[in-house]
Write a protein that holds these residues in place. Sequence first.
Motif, mmCIF file in Angstrom:
data_model
loop_
_atom_site.group_PDB
_atom_site.id
_atom_site.type_symbol
_atom_site.label_atom_id
_atom_site.label_comp_id
_atom_site.label_asym_id
_atom_site.label_seq_id
_atom_site.Cartn_x
_atom_site.Cartn_y
_atom_site.Cartn_z
ATOM 1 N N VAL A 5 0.838 -1.198 0.000
ATOM 2 C CA VAL A 5 0.000 0.000 0.000
ATOM 3 C C VAL A 5 0.873 1.247 0.000
ATOM 4 C CG1 VAL A 5 -1.715 1.294 1.329
ATOM 5 C CG2 VAL A 5 -1.942 -1.174 1.087
ATOM 6 N N GLY A 6 1.967 1.210 0.739
ATOM 7 C CA GLY A 6 2.896 2.334 0.747
ATOM 8 C C GLY A 6 3.528 2.570 -0.617
ATOM 9 N N LEU A 7 3.862 1.486 -1.319
ATOM 10 C CA LEU A 7 4.411 1.626 -2.668
ATOM 11 C C LEU A 7 3.385 2.222 -3.628
ATOM 12 C CD1 LEU A 7 6.516 -1.609 -3.224
ATOM 13 C CD2 LEU A 7 7.312 0.733 -3.388
ATOM 14 N N VAL A 8 2.140 1.809 -3.507
ATOM 15 C CA VAL A 8 1.096 2.359 -4.379
ATOM 16 C C VAL A 8 0.923 3.857 -4.117
ATOM 17 C CG1 VAL A 8 -1.370 2.316 -4.910
ATOM 18 C CG2 VAL A 8 -0.109 0.183 -4.693
ATOM 19 N N ILE A 9 0.885 4.251 -2.864
ATOM 20 C CA ILE A 9 0.721 5.665 -2.523
ATOM 21 C C ILE A 9 1.920 6.474 -3.010
ATOM 22 C CG2 ILE A 9 0.609 7.291 -0.588
ATOM 23 C CD1 ILE A 9 -1.095 5.170 0.866
ATOM 24 N N THR A 10 3.127 5.948 -2.824
ATOM 25 C CA THR A 10 4.323 6.630 -3.301
ATOM 26 C C THR A 10 4.304 6.752 -4.818
ATOM 27 O OG1 THR A 10 5.581 5.771 -1.427
ATOM 28 C CG2 THR A 10 6.843 6.567 -3.312
ATOM 29 N N GLY A 11 3.887 5.709 -5.498
ATOM 30 C CA GLY A 11 3.802 5.752 -6.955
ATOM 31 C C GLY A 11 2.814 6.778 -7.459
ATOM 32 N N VAL A 12 1.670 6.861 -6.818
ATOM 33 C CA VAL A 12 0.669 7.853 -7.223
ATOM 34 C C VAL A 12 1.214 9.259 -7.005
ATOM 35 C CG1 VAL A 12 -1.607 8.800 -6.635
ATOM 36 C CG2 VAL A 12 -1.303 6.346 -6.900
ATOM 37 N N LEU A 16 1.749 11.957 -10.077
ATOM 38 C CA LEU A 16 0.997 13.207 -10.089
ATOM 39 C C LEU A 16 1.866 14.441 -9.893
ATOM 40 C CD1 LEU A 16 -2.196 12.212 -8.083
ATOM 41 C CD2 LEU A 16 -1.900 12.410 -10.551
ATOM 42 N N ARG A 17 3.013 14.303 -9.260
ATOM 43 C CA ARG A 17 3.846 15.464 -8.979
ATOM 44 C C ARG A 17 5.065 15.570 -9.891
ATOM 45 N NH1 ARG A 17 3.350 18.560 -4.589
ATOM 46 N NH2 ARG A 17 5.586 18.821 -4.584
ATOM 47 N N GLN A 18 5.020 14.932 -11.039
ATOM 48 C CA GLN A 18 6.151 15.038 -11.945
ATOM 49 C C GLN A 18 6.191 16.442 -12.539
ATOM 50 O OE1 GLN A 18 6.002 12.417 -15.228
ATOM 51 N NE2 GLN A 18 3.861 12.758 -15.644
ATOM 52 N N VAL A 39 -2.350 14.720 -27.600
ATOM 53 C CA VAL A 39 -3.002 13.421 -27.516
ATOM 54 C C VAL A 39 -2.251 12.503 -26.565
ATOM 55 C CG1 VAL A 39 -3.708 11.408 -28.846
ATOM 56 C CG2 VAL A 39 -3.874 13.688 -29.847
ATOM 57 N N SER A 40 -0.940 12.592 -26.542
ATOM 58 C CA SER A 40 -0.148 11.680 -25.721
ATOM 59 C C SER A 40 0.189 12.308 -24.378
ATOM 60 C CB SER A 40 1.143 11.299 -26.451
ATOM 61 O OG SER A 40 1.922 12.450 -26.651
ATOM 62 N N PHE A 41 0.539 11.468 -23.454
ATOM 63 C CA PHE A 41 0.918 11.882 -22.109
ATOM 64 C C PHE A 41 2.380 11.525 -21.910
ATOM 65 C CE2 PHE A 41 1.233 10.964 -17.521
ATOM 66 C CZ PHE A 41 0.905 12.219 -17.038
ATOM 67 N N PHE A 42 3.224 12.493 -21.659
ATOM 68 C CA PHE A 42 4.649 12.272 -21.509
ATOM 69 C C PHE A 42 4.961 11.864 -20.073
ATOM 70 C CE2 PHE A 42 8.873 13.893 -20.431
ATOM 71 C CZ PHE A 42 9.622 13.153 -21.323
ATOM 72 N N LEU A 43 5.627 10.751 -19.929
ATOM 73 C CA LEU A 43 6.077 10.316 -18.608
ATOM 74 C C LEU A 43 7.580 10.540 -18.507
ATOM 75 C CD1 LEU A 43 4.258 6.937 -17.916
ATOM 76 C CD2 LEU A 43 3.897 9.105 -16.798
ATOM 77 N N GLY A 44 7.965 11.363 -17.558
ATOM 78 C CA GLY A 44 9.374 11.584 -17.309
ATOM 79 C C GLY A 44 9.912 10.510 -16.374
ATOM 80 N N PRO A 45 11.109 10.709 -15.862
ATOM 81 C CA PRO A 45 11.695 9.707 -14.955
ATOM 82 C C PRO A 45 10.862 9.472 -13.694
ATOM 83 C CG PRO A 45 13.341 11.323 -15.617
ATOM 84 C CD PRO A 45 12.030 11.783 -16.155
ATOM 85 N N PHE A 46 10.290 10.530 -13.143
ATOM 86 C CA PHE A 46 9.461 10.366 -11.946
ATOM 87 C C PHE A 46 8.171 9.627 -12.271
ATOM 88 C CE2 PHE A 46 11.974 14.099 -10.625
ATOM 89 C CZ PHE A 46 12.513 13.567 -9.469
ATOM 90 N N THR A 51 5.016 4.740 -11.923
ATOM 91 C CA THR A 51 4.244 3.661 -12.537
ATOM 92 C C THR A 51 4.780 2.299 -12.121
ATOM 93 O OG1 THR A 51 3.821 5.097 -14.423
ATOM 94 C CG2 THR A 51 3.414 2.752 -14.736
ATOM 95 N N VAL A 52 6.099 2.164 -12.063
ATOM 96 C CA VAL A 52 6.704 0.904 -11.617
ATOM 97 C C VAL A 52 6.369 0.650 -10.143
ATOM 98 C CG1 VAL A 52 8.905 -0.246 -11.174
ATOM 99 C CG2 VAL A 52 8.533 0.922 -13.337
ATOM 100 N N ALA A 53 6.427 1.700 -9.322
ATOM 101 C CA ALA A 53 6.103 1.544 -7.901
ATOM 102 C C ALA A 53 4.644 1.141 -7.712
ATOM 103 C CB ALA A 53 6.398 2.841 -7.139
ATOM 104 N N ILE A 54 3.745 1.687 -8.516
ATOM 105 C CA ILE A 54 2.332 1.306 -8.421
ATOM 106 C C ILE A 54 2.159 -0.162 -8.773
ATOM 107 C CG2 ILE A 54 0.054 1.636 -9.472
ATOM 108 C CD1 ILE A 54 0.749 4.612 -9.708
ATOM 109 N N GLY A 55 2.791 -0.609 -9.848
ATOM 110 C CA GLY A 55 2.690 -2.011 -10.244
ATOM 111 C C GLY A 55 3.253 -2.955 -9.207
#
Length: 84
Positions: A5-12, A16-18, A39-46, A51-55
């Motif tokens: 649960v902590g990993l999911v919260i950290t991932g979110v 959201l704060r990238q 149209v696309s959403f850019f994901l930076g390193p954060f 996303t990996v932390a959420i998974g």
Amino acid sequence: MAVGVGLVITGVILVLRQPETSFGWFAYAPLTAGSVAPVSFFLGPFGIAGTVAIGLGIGLAAFASGWMLARRRPSRDPDRPASD
């Protein structure tokens, strides 16, 4: 379970704060009469780390809850020994 649960919260929070994208390329205005929305959403390193932390958090929480639900409990019947 709490680690998941902590990993999911950290991932979110990371997703959201990238920081906003501060670069782009344009040399002409191809559609000046209409509005163009990205149209696309850019994901930076954060965002990628989030996303990996959420998974990982969802997987770990699912494993922990499945393990807790499926483990054997000792028998409450005093005449019957607990099976191992």
